[in-house]
Scaffold this active site. Sequence first.
Site, PDB file in Angstrom:
ATOM      1  N   ARG A  72     -79.431   4.882  42.960  1.00 28.87           N
ATOM      2  CA  ARG A  72     -78.539   6.027  43.135  1.00 28.87           C
ATOM      3  C   ARG A  72     -77.566   5.942  41.963  1.00 28.87           C
ATOM      4  O   ARG A  72     -76.979   4.884  41.715  1.00 28.87           O
ATOM      5  CB  ARG A  72     -77.751   5.926  44.436  1.00 28.87           C
ATOM      6  N   ASP A 103     -84.699  15.500  46.774  1.00 33.60           N
ATOM      7  CA  ASP A 103     -84.019  16.703  46.279  1.00 33.60           C
ATOM      8  C   ASP A 103     -82.875  16.382  45.310  1.00 33.60           C
ATOM      9  O   ASP A 103     -82.641  17.130  44.360  1.00 33.60           O
ATOM     10  CB  ASP A 103     -83.564  17.617  47.420  1.00 33.60           C
ATOM     11  N   THR A 125     -90.401  11.326  48.780  1.00 35.60           N
ATOM     12  CA  THR A 125     -89.404  10.970  49.794  1.00 35.60           C
ATOM     13  C   THR A 125     -90.096  10.986  51.152  1.00 35.60           C
ATOM     14  O   THR A 125     -90.980  11.813  51.379  1.00 35.60           O
ATOM     15  CB  THR A 125     -88.209  11.956  49.807  1.00 35.60           C
ATOM     16  N   ASP A 127     -88.693  11.917  53.753  1.00 36.21           N
ATOM     17  CA  ASP A 127     -87.997  12.887  54.608  1.00 36.21           C
ATOM     18  C   ASP A 127     -88.712  14.229  54.775  1.00 36.21           C
ATOM     19  O   ASP A 127     -88.386  14.985  55.679  1.00 36.21           O
ATOM     20  CB  ASP A 127     -86.583  13.163  54.057  1.00 36.21           C
ATOM     21  N   ASP A 129     -88.351  16.874  53.046  1.00 40.03           N
ATOM     22  CA  ASP A 129     -87.304  17.907  53.026  1.00 40.03           C
ATOM     23  C   ASP A 129     -87.248  18.650  51.693  1.00 40.03           C
ATOM     24  O   ASP A 129     -86.206  19.167  51.320  1.00 40.03           O
ATOM     25  CB  ASP A 129     -85.935  17.270  53.329  1.00 40.03           C
ATOM     26  N   ARG A 171     -82.943  12.535  57.142  1.00 36.41           N
ATOM     27  CA  ARG A 171     -81.691  13.193  56.734  1.00 36.41           C
ATOM     28  C   ARG A 171     -81.475  14.454  57.559  1.00 36.41           C
ATOM     29  O   ARG A 171     -81.263  14.369  58.745  1.00 36.41           O
ATOM     30  CB  ARG A 171     -81.685  13.461  55.239  1.00 36.41           C
TER      31      ARG A 171
END
Length: 319
Positions: A72, A103, A125, A127, A129, A171
């Site tokens: 990150r 994202d 990912t 997720d 998403d 998330r």
Amino acid sequence: IKKIGVLTSGGDAPGMNAALRAVVRTALGKGLEVYGIRDGYLGLHQNRISKLERFDVSNMINRGGTFLGSARFPEFKEKSVREEAIENLKEHGIEALVVVGGDGSYMGAKALTEMGFPCIGLPGTIDNDITGTDYTIGFHSALNTVLDAIDRLRDTCSSHHRISIVEIMGRYCGDLTIQASIGGGAEFTVIPEKEFDEEELISAISNDVEQGKDHGIIAITEHVTDVNALARRIESRTGLETRATILGHTQRGGAPCAFDRVMASQMGAFAVDLLLKGEGGRCVGIQSNKLVHHDIIESIENMSRPFNQELYDLTKTLS
Ligand code: ATP
């Protein structure tokens, strides 16, 4: 185009290595040089860039995580930091970049593209998403991991007449929870796309308990509520012992499943083909079983992911 770079960014996901392997081997096979960037945008800014050869990706297809590392690096939102990153890429003669990530990573890829450095985004990912794709790399592997955990929890909660709350990643996307709920036979499903009514949930559980049910599984997406506090409230209302299990990072690890390996390989090869056709600023997806690509800026700014209401309804029908 002669030289491309590749990096993984954001949360790691099973299948990222398969994607990297496909990018490297497809590119080399088409006469390009490939450079691996360590630890995402952080390593890009620190100029940790090295050439990758065919054998650097040997024994990678079955490995979880990402061999390039991920990070990150919020500083990448600053234009001056990205300008330095682009300088590093240019120093190596790299003309385009493949970014595998979620994202947030796409935002970085979009920002670089807008600054004139073409990027291709691959959806990496657990997720699920990301807009413009039915599935992300890692989603199905994580789904299998979650199912395995639910199966184990079912064994013990049915033996001990307990209620088990399982907190699942995603998330702000309930896909992992919905599909794990259907596959694992959970009684209740709580997802971020639907407003959470705790009273309604506890009343429904109490009703089941009054009718003789003595165990049950509640699948819930992270960030919706404090699951340990919820467990205490369910226990005091129903009289049935209730435990919460937060699956956490176990969901991100492990070997990629067959689907993710194959899809990541297809997407990695597709990304290189797009770059060779002169297509930059795209993000790759799979929709209705076909590889697709969308404008990365358009996809971030204007596209939304459709919610699968039928699948959500099925969790209720089958519970
Ligand atoms: P996951 O969905 O698995 O968490 P992600 O890619 O969304 O993965 P983030 O931490 O949100 O994970 O983003 C990864 C990195 O992308 C950030 O640490 C940062 O370096 C970069 N990034 C995120 N947002 C932006 C932005 N608006 N502009 C430039 N870079 C960004």
